[in-house]
Enzyme design. Structure first.
Site, PDB file in Angstrom:
ATOM      1  N   LYS A  52     -27.148  17.088  10.411  1.00  0.00           N
ATOM      2  CA  LYS A  52     -25.692  16.988  10.561  1.00  0.00           C
ATOM      3  C   LYS A  52     -24.987  18.083   9.767  1.00  0.00           C
ATOM      4  CE  LYS A  52     -25.779  11.986  11.345  1.00  0.00           C
ATOM      5  NZ  LYS A  52     -25.580  10.645  10.770  1.00  0.00           N
ATOM      6  N   GLN A  96     -24.895   6.837   5.784  1.00  0.00           N
ATOM      7  CA  GLN A  96     -26.138   6.839   6.554  1.00  0.00           C
ATOM      8  C   GLN A  96     -26.878   5.505   6.410  1.00  0.00           C
ATOM      9  OE1 GLN A  96     -27.124   9.283   8.655  1.00  0.00           O
ATOM     10  NE2 GLN A  96     -28.844   7.997   9.245  1.00  0.00           N
ATOM     11  N   ASP A 119     -18.308   7.315  12.757  1.00  0.00           N
ATOM     12  CA  ASP A 119     -19.465   6.638  13.364  1.00  0.00           C
ATOM     13  C   ASP A 119     -19.012   5.579  14.377  1.00  0.00           C
ATOM     14  OD1 ASP A 119     -21.999   7.584  12.823  1.00  0.00           O
ATOM     15  OD2 ASP A 119     -22.177   6.551  10.895  1.00  0.00           O
TER      16      ASP A 119
END
Length: 291
Positions: A52, A96, A119
């Site tokens: 990312k 994460q 997200d």
């Protein structure tokens, strides 16, 4: 049979995003800024987060990586999130997953500002998605929609079977594809571990989205001719013939199912690359909304 090439499509999307970033800079605006929090030393998570960060560099984003120890308390993690929520330089951020067992994933997700939740996991954004309101769609479902759109796969009036009911893929896909939208207007059946007569259902499907995490579960005798198959799964299987000792497979027995498919995603190189591209797209959207 046409391969839905996620690797190429993701590269195209990143080029488009890079042009948008260049436009923002030329008009005196800041580049989008994505932050990521990673807790502990899970190898897969570290690899994914590093990918990312590299993707951010490629498109001209600013990026911040916050690495926290495995033994951090839940309260300390929530404090880190609170700091990012009020940092005007950060347009969007992710935490994460998975997190260590002593930390409540849902409590962490709830703590993220929905306006920075790129997200798309916060209940506010999930609710807006379900109501077909403007919001952040979580990256994997967003990527699947984009693949279907860019390859002109017809979904209107089609029977879609979704294998799996996770909050990350299965459930949102079933909602999105049934909605009145360009890639939507489908009749959707969601199947899961308690579904009976599964093969009878998949044989009726025009489009199958496999997201159950069982390697090569979907076989050729479970699909009809000219089906479209989206394979979300990815598993390492031991393979002594490979230099690294393993091969990557999806939830679909690709070799046999592809022979009956009109469109199909490969593994790797299908849905996976799209996920990071759509996370970047959500971050750009967050920046544009703020501006």
């Amino acid at each position: 049979m046409i391969l839905l090439d996620g690797k190429k499509t993701a590269a195209d999307i990143k080029e488009e995003i890079a042009l948008e970033v260049s436009y923002l800079k030329n008009n005196g605006q800041d580049s989008p800024h994505l932050a990521a929090i990673i807790v502990g030393n899970d190898g897969a998570s570290i690899t994914y987060v590093n990918a990312k960060v590299k993707a951010c560099e490629r498109v001209g984003f600013e990026s911040t990586l916050i690495r926290l120890p495995e033994n951090i308390t839940e309260e300390e993690l929530l404090n880190e999130i609170a700091v990012l929520n009020v940092d005007n330089d950060i347009d969007g951020f992710i935490v994460q997953l998975p997190l260590p067992r002593h930390i409540d994933d849902q409590k962490v997700i709830m703590a993220i500002d929905p306006n920075k939740d790129v997200d798309g996991f916060h209940p506010t954004n999930v609710g807006k998605m379900a109501l077909n309101l403007p919001t952040f769609i979580s990256a994997t479902p967003f990527g699947i929609l984009e693949l279907l759109d860019r390859y002109n796969v017809e979904t209107s009036g089609k029977h879609v079977v979704v294998l799996g009911r996770s909050h990350i893929v299965g459930s949102p896909m079933s909602i999105l594809l049934s909605q009145k939208r360009k890639v939507g207007n489908a009749t959707v059946t969601m199947c899961h571990s308690r579904t009976k007569n599964l093969k009878e259902i998949t044989l009726q499907a025009d489009i199958i989205i496999a997201a159950i995490g069982i390697p090569e579960f979907l076989k050729a005798d479970m699909v009809k001719d000219n089906v479209t198959v989206i394979d979300v799964g990815i598993t390492r299987l031991a393979d002594s013939s490979k230099k690294n000792g393993y091969r990557l497979v999806g939830d679909v027995a690709f070799e046999e199912v592809s022979k009956k498919s009109e469109f199909i995603t490969p593994v790797p190189g299908g849905v996976g690359p799209m996920t990071i591209a759509m996370l970047l797209k959500n971050t750009l959207l967050a920046c544009q909304r703020k501006n």
